[in-house]
Design a protein around this motif. Structure first.
Motif, short mmCIF file in Angstrom:
data_model
loop_
_atom_site.label_atom_id
_atom_site.label_comp_id
_atom_site.label_asym_id
_atom_site.label_seq_id
_atom_site.Cartn_x
_atom_site.Cartn_y
_atom_site.Cartn_z
N LEU A 130 -34.56 30.94 51.49
CA LEU A 130 -34.10 30.18 52.66
C LEU A 130 -32.78 30.72 53.19
O LEU A 130 -32.57 30.78 54.40
N SER A 131 -31.89 31.08 52.29
CA SER A 131 -30.60 31.62 52.70
C SER A 131 -29.98 32.41 51.56
O SER A 131 -30.22 32.12 50.39
N GLY A 132 -29.18 33.43 51.93
CA GLY A 132 -28.49 34.23 50.93
C GLY A 132 -29.27 35.45 50.49
O GLY A 132 -30.39 35.70 50.95
N SER B 24 -33.73 38.88 50.41
CA SER B 24 -32.79 38.26 51.34
C SER B 24 -33.54 37.22 52.16
O SER B 24 -34.76 37.05 52.02
N GLU B 25 -32.83 36.54 53.04
CA GLU B 25 -33.40 35.44 53.81
C GLU B 25 -34.72 35.83 54.47
O GLU B 25 -34.82 36.85 55.15
N THR C 226 -21.07 33.18 47.64
CA THR C 226 -22.24 32.81 48.44
C THR C 226 -23.27 32.06 47.60
O THR C 226 -23.61 32.48 46.50
N ARG D 163 -30.28 29.76 48.41
CA ARG D 163 -31.23 28.64 48.37
C ARG D 163 -32.64 29.19 48.46
O ARG D 163 -32.95 30.02 49.31
#
Length: 206
Positions: A153-155, A169-170, A191, A194
């Motif tokens: 989802l992110s990061g 990655s995302e 960082t 998620r």
């Protein structure tokens, strides 16, 4: 609760499966027992008990009943804590404040799990979780008696499957047999990562 009604409860598809391991761990600790102690009275290997408690394996019905009996838990009490709503109107809205936090590995640092939704299907069950990896999150590689699908989802992170490493990655996804030893790694110092993680317990068509 009679054995027949116990079987019905397990097969009904309205039990919150991710609570099984946490409940067993809670009752074990309330009794002052270590995993080796529970292994000794149940005849179940401590490694298997650890995987059950950590949600990496769903116990068979006989195994679950053995653990419940040896911990001195009333079966109706245990299954009442696993019960979910028996009502499906054709859709399910799940507000984020209803997600249920749970622990998957004792001793893991920076791993935060929330159960979003779970149910069963013919021959198995599935669970959808949100995994947050804090900076410096760490644990050993583990195995899961399930297929796993994850979506970033992110990061950014590295995901290790035994000796293979994937840079994710995302927007990236990974699907794998959880019986392969695995661990996500967040190398970033500032960082948070998620992940949406789905666990499929049971046989999938090949």
């Amino acid at each position: 609760m009679h054995e027949e009604s116990q079987q019905d409860a397990v097969n009904s598809g309205h039990l919150v499966y991710h609570r099984i391991g946490g409940l067993i761990r809670r009752y074990r600790k309330e009794k002052g027992l270590k995993l080796l102690d529970l292994s000794g009275v149940t005849g179940i290997k401590s490694a298997m008990l650890s995987k059950i408690e950590n949600g990496r394996m769903l116990p068979t019905i006989p195994t679950l009943f053995t653990i419940i009996q040896k911990l001195g838990i009333k079966t109706e009490t245990f299954f009442a804590e696993l019960s979910a709503e028996d009502n499906f109107p054709g859709y399910i809205f799940i507000p984020k404040d209803s997600y249920t936090a749970y622990e998957k590995e004792e001793g893991a640092t920076g791993f935060e799990y929330q159960s979003i939704f779970e149910n069963n299907f013919a021959g198995g069950a599935f669970q959808i979780s949100l995994l947050t990896l804090r900076p410096g999150a760490r644990r050993q590689q583990v195995t899961t008696s399930a297929y796993e699908y994850l979506y970033v989802l992110s990061g950014k992170l590295q995901y290790q499957l035994e000796d293979k490493t994937f840079d994710l990655s995302e927007g990236d996804s990974l699907f794998f047999d959880g019986n392969i030893a695995h661990v996500p790694i967040n190398h970033k110092k500032n960082t948070t990562v998620r992940l949406l993680v789905m666990y499929f317990f049971g046989e999938l068509s090949r």
